[in-house]
Design a protein around this motif. Structure first.
Motif, short mmCIF file in Angstrom:
data_model
loop_
_atom_site.label_atom_id
_atom_site.label_comp_id
_atom_site.label_asym_id
_atom_site.label_seq_id
_atom_site.Cartn_x
_atom_site.Cartn_y
_atom_site.Cartn_z
N ARG A 109 4.50 9.54 2.89
CA ARG A 109 3.97 10.70 2.16
C ARG A 109 2.53 11.00 2.58
N SER A 160 -0.58 8.43 2.75
CA SER A 160 -0.05 7.06 2.74
C SER A 160 -0.78 6.14 3.73
N HIS A 165 5.09 15.25 9.78
CA HIS A 165 5.50 15.53 8.40
C HIS A 165 6.96 15.96 8.34
N GLN A 200 4.50 2.98 2.77
CA GLN A 200 4.35 3.28 1.35
C GLN A 200 3.57 2.14 0.67
N TYR A 232 11.11 9.55 -0.74
CA TYR A 232 10.49 10.40 0.29
C TYR A 232 11.26 11.70 0.44
#
Lengths: 227, 84
Positions: A37, A40, A181, A197, A215
């Motif tokens: 994310r 992160s 992304h 994460q 996610y």
């Protein structure tokens, strides 16, 4: 074989641990996809491996060479940052000439996407044009390992596909770690996927694990499968 | 070379202008350059175009080496102008 080995990498900001005892290994011919994310720590991890960001602790080695800073990684690791990095007021031809060895610069001088840009200065290029020049420069550098931080930023779909094919074609000579992304891009490219994460890296074997990790939603996953 | 080109010409023009105001001696211009060049580097690379450092970092140079190159050129320039 000179493997990239990252071990015991820890980074914290204001007592919050961003990267916790990270272990990562990559060999030539391998593409590792790094997803996670926003915030992160993906970019921070790549910058620490490259040597521009300090870590609380780290051990980075390529073959027998321990990489403590950027200078130690000369001709071993190159890094494509998220934002454009080419100097302004210099022709693309000059930037390529200064950056690459003769053999590699000729490849770029004959590249269909680069030829129309050679006599332009960096600031005259669109964001996508700058990006393709940067990606090809980094890929054709002498380095054994390439860290690509969101390489597809501002790139049109057709150029994105070209870059994906290009990296796959070039992968035998180098090892790649790539973040993006758009996880589909990473899945299309990577041999193995790592999910970052809460400071930890987890190996992902199937897309549905990303739903369980929060996610992706099921809708995201199904839409992607249809396309 | 490319890195210094951007700093050199602008710093020299400013140094000549300041040097002229302070009497126009060559050594004064040299002294001005020692102070102006690092300011120009700070503005051009640390504030305005921080990302452009990556072009040079990917060539294996680090920030310290780039700063040292600026100070070295400034001191050589000062030495030459003082000896003329």
């Amino acid at each position: 074989m000179s493997r990239l080995h990252v071990d015991s990498l820890t980074k914290s900001y204001n007592n919050k641990v961003i990267l916790n005892d990270i272990f990562l290994s990559c060999e030539k011919g391998q593409i590792i996809g790094l997803i996670g994310r926003n915030g992160s720590g993906k970019s921070t991890l790549l910058k620490i491996v490259f040597g521009t960001e300090k870590a609380d602790s780290k051990f980075v080695r390529i073959g027998e060479q321990i990489i403590k800073n950027v200078s130690k990684g000369r001709n071993l690791i190159n890094y494509l940052p998220q934002d454009n990095f080419l100097p302004n007021n210099v022709k693309i031809r000059t930037l390529i000439t200064l950056f690459l060895s003769k053999e590699n610069r000729d490849i770029l001088f004959n590249n269909e996407y680069i030829i129309p840009l050679l006599n332009k200065q960096n600031q005259e290029l669109s964001g996508g044009e700058k990006r393709i020049v940067e990606i090809l420069l980094i890929i054709h550098s002498n380095s054994e390992y390439i860290l690509l931080d969101e390489p597809f930023n501002g790139v049109s779909p057709i150029v994105k596909d070209y870059i994906i094919e290009y990296i796959l074609k070039m992968k035998t000579d180098k090892g790649y770690i790539i973040t993006d992304h758009d996880y589909e891009n990473v899945f299309n490219l990577a041999d193995s996927i790592l999910y970052l994460q809460n400071g930890y890296l987890k190996k992902i074997n199937e897309k549905r694990e990303l739903i369980e990790l929060g996610y992706l939603t099921k809708t995201n996953c199904h839409t992607a499968n249809k396309t | 070379m490319l890195f210094q080109k951007k700093i050199f010409f602008l710093s020299y023009i400013i140094s000549i202008a300041i040097g002229a105001l302070l009497g126009g001696k060559l050594s004064t211009i040299g002294f001005c350059y020692v102070f102006v060049a690092p300011i120009i580097q700070y503005y051009a690379y640390e504030i305005k175009n921080k990302n452009q450092y990556y072009y040079y970092l990917n060539l294996g140079l680090n920030n310290i080496e780039l700063w040292i190159s600026t100070f070295t050129i400034a001191l050589i320039n000062l030495l030459i102008l003082s000896l003329i």
